[in-house]
Write an enzyme that holds these catalytic residues in place. Structure first.
Site, short mmCIF file in Angstrom:
data_model
loop_
_atom_site.label_atom_id
_atom_site.label_comp_id
_atom_site.label_asym_id
_atom_site.label_seq_id
_atom_site.Cartn_x
_atom_site.Cartn_y
_atom_site.Cartn_z
N CYS A 273 -8.29 47.68 13.66
CA CYS A 273 -9.02 48.87 14.11
C CYS A 273 -10.55 48.76 14.08
CB CYS A 273 -8.54 50.11 13.34
SG CYS A 273 -8.00 49.81 11.66
N ARG A 302 -3.05 39.42 5.34
CA ARG A 302 -2.98 40.28 4.17
C ARG A 302 -2.37 39.52 2.99
NH1 ARG A 302 -0.52 45.82 6.95
NH2 ARG A 302 -2.12 46.00 8.59
N GLN A 320 0.06 41.76 15.26
CA GLN A 320 0.44 43.15 15.52
C GLN A 320 0.24 43.47 17.00
OE1 GLN A 320 -2.01 45.40 12.64
NE2 GLN A 320 -0.08 46.12 11.79
N ASP A 322 -0.99 45.93 18.36
CA ASP A 322 -1.80 47.09 18.02
C ASP A 322 -2.39 47.74 19.27
OD1 ASP A 322 -2.24 48.33 15.63
OD2 ASP A 322 -3.51 46.75 14.83
N HIS A 324 -5.21 51.25 20.16
CA HIS A 324 -5.98 52.39 19.66
C HIS A 324 -6.34 53.27 20.85
CE1 HIS A 324 -6.40 49.30 16.56
NE2 HIS A 324 -6.30 50.32 15.74
N LYS A 404 0.55 59.48 9.24
CA LYS A 404 1.24 58.65 10.23
C LYS A 404 2.69 59.06 10.42
CE LYS A 404 2.53 54.92 7.02
NZ LYS A 404 2.42 53.49 6.72
N HIS A 450 -4.09 55.35 16.04
CA HIS A 450 -3.66 53.97 15.80
C HIS A 450 -2.18 53.90 16.15
CE1 HIS A 450 -7.14 53.13 12.93
NE2 HIS A 450 -7.16 54.44 13.05
#
Length: 576
Positions: A273, A302, A320, A322, A324, A404, A450
């Site tokens: 993000c 991570r 990911q 991902d 946004h 979320k 997100h």
């Protein structure tokens, strides 16, 4: 099934297991023994490792204690009394636990006959109420309090159910899960491997990487159709960005940082993000540009304790899918509804029909004011309610920057997997200076949604392998067909078939090894290749092909000129 009663049965079974261990092996120290999903465990300190034979003995002793119907009693004691009781029997771990109990909380000791343990409870009234539907399943290592700097303990896992029928059903599922283990399939199908030099990171083999890219290509197509713009951002950025975003403070324990030669500290990105926001900020945005949907197949890193790593399901480096979405507060509901519809549509393409949703609100460790969180939670709640989808509460499990939705899918053998997420974030755009010019001519901070659909592509690959037991849908399979001539003199015709399929985009192998056809069939079947195209002298003369589908002994004969048509629709990626 009464879940409350089941938890009591499992809690008591854990205590009876510890009691059995100490009756059989008195030198053993006990630590903690909670109820977990589908069972229980207890961590023990013992110099000699437990073996499978020990588990059989312990389980037999447990049955004896159940048959004795030992009464369970509760004693509430002072902190000093508790320390004295456990000091006298040398249970040092219990002293440490007592020290960590909040001052205002009662100290409870539960007695099962003469054996006792420190426990919050509650418990059943006697050991006989546990019943006989329990089984010890395995031994594993576990650090005391989950800290790798502490002693390694031995953890014994068990499961307990209300009825023997429930236990048998669960053990059957375990057996099936073992057969479907993605790590086993990854090795058998030559998809990927792991090694000590890169803990928690995947070494993809050609077929595995093809499967991985198939997932990306599918998602890229779906996102392109849904109006997303794909970007890519750096894997490593200065720590100042992560301080500004709040990641270093709230998520720092999970991050990898390093000092560079120029005396700057960098961090490998744990999330995509902040990088995406830097792209959003490049150039002035107007309310007319919103909603702006931006996607990224971003590699994130991570830290996970080595004991928590588990194949593709729990790694330290993963990709990911991902995205946004930058929008106004008025657009949150509609954009969230679109995301929910997209997620459910995508899961359907992969054969997942049973989906549940959890609403997770503010965690203890978070950024932003309560006012912002109130607004964020209300916006997300309105959005999910507008979809008409049912959901359950998962209190305190939101991201540190926003509430979320978690999308949980159920696989072929009844296991639940949390994959997709949708989060409403009113914090990060403000912290990182993201703005747009509103209709009033003033600067405003956008809402940042997100969104991940697969979640981790590595993990989703593992879920798919286990869901399909390695027998993937044709469109997704890394190798869709193999051409196998019966004798070497047919090789030229087999090569002609191979070339035609290859030219038409079919992922096909040519097996012209000097082996008997039965060996080729067996070997390629073990690779779970969807279609075998077998050709011999007769097929060559007739310009035909014998086609056998994986899992079937039947053969279909088609003409060479119809080969493309046969595969064209079957191999097509779902488009919805």
């Amino acid at each position: 099934m009464d879940q409350t009663k089941l938890e009591l049965i499992r809690h008591d079974a854990a205590h009876v297991m510890a009691m059995s261990v100490q009756e059989l092996y008195p030198e053993t120290k006990v630590t903690i023994g909670p109820v977990i999903e589908n069972g229980f465990f207890y961590d023990f300190s013992r110099e000699t490792p437990f073996t499978d034979k020990d588990l059989i003995k312990i389980e037999k002793k447990m049955k004896e204690i159940v048959n004795r119907n030992v009464p369970v009693t509760l004693k509430v004691v002072s902190r000093a009394e508790a320390v004295d009781i456990f000091t006298k029997i040398g249970e040092n771990y219990k002293i440490e636990i007592i020290d960590s109990i909040p001052k205002e909380e009662e100290i409870k000791i539960y007695y099962h006959g003469e054996w006792f343990d420190l426990c919050r409870g509650p418990h059943l009234s006697s050991s006989g109420e546990i019943g006989k539907a329990f089984k010890l399943t395995k031994v594993a290592g576990a650090y005391w309090r989950g800290d790798s700097n502490n002693e390694m303990l031995q953890r014994i896992y068990g499961t307990a159910w209300e009825t023997q029928e429930d236990l048998d059903s669960y053990l059957l599922r375990l057996e099936e899960a073992e057969k479907r283990d993605h790590r086993k399939l990854g090795k058998e199908l030559d998809l990927f491997h792991f090694q000590e030099e890169a803990p928690g990171a995947v070494f993809w083999h050609p077929k595995g990487w093809t499967l991985f890219q198939n997932l990306i290509n599918y998602m890229r197509k779906r996102q392109d159709d849904a109006g997303y713009h794909e970007i890519n951002t750096p894997d490593i950025m200065d720590k100042s960005l992560w301080e500004l975003s709040g990641h270093l403070e709230k998520f720092g324990d999970n991050m990898f940082t390093t000092e560079a030669k120029e005396d700057r500290v960098y961090a490998l990105k744990p999330m995509n993000c902040p990088g995406c926001l830097q792209v959003y900020k490049w150039g002035m945005k107007s309310y007319r540009d919103l909603p702006l949907r931006v996607s990224e197949f971003g590699k994130v890193h991570r830290y996970e304790p080595s004991g928590a790593l588990h194949g593709l399901m729990r790694v330290r480096a993963f990709t990911q899918d991902d995205a946004h979405i930058f929008c106004t507060e008025e657009q949150v509901t509609e954009e969230s509804k679109i995301v929910c519809d997209l997620i459910l549509s995508i899961y359907k393409d992969f054969g997942f029909e049973k989906i549940s949703i959890k609403f997770s609100d503010r965690p203890e460790k978070r950024v932003g004011s309560d006012e912002i969180w109130d607004k964020s939670e209300l916006a997300l709640k309105k959005a999910v309610e507008a979809t008409g989808l049912e959901y359950t509460y998962n209190p305190g499990e939101g991201a540190f920057y926003g509430p979320k939705l978690e999308f949980i899918l159920r696989d072929a053998i009844g296991r639940d997997w949390q994959c997709g997420t949708l989060q409403v974030d009113l914090n990060m755009p403000e912290r990182l200076g993201g703005t747009f010019i509103g209709e009033d001519g003033q600067k405003h901070h956008p809402v940042m949604l997100h969104r991940a659909l697969f979640g981790s592509l590595e993990r989703f690959t593992g879920i798919l392998l286990e869901h399909y037991a390695g027998n993937l849908p044709l469109w997704l399979s890394p190798v869709q067909a193999v051409v196998a001539p019966i004798t070497s003199e047919i090789d030229p015709y087999a090569k002609e078939i191979f070339d035609k399929l290859k030219l038409n985009g079919v992922r096909v192998n040519l097996d012209i090894r000097n082996e008997k056809i039965n060996y080729k069939i067996r070997d390629n079947s073990l690779q779970k290749i969807p279609y075998m195209l077998i050709v011999g002298k007769q097929e060559q003369e007739n310009k035909s092909i014998s086609i056998r589908q994986f899992g079937s002994k039947d053969q279909e004969i088609i003409k060479f000129e119809n080969l493309t048509d046969f595969f064209e629709k079957k191999c097509m990626m779902p488009t919805n």
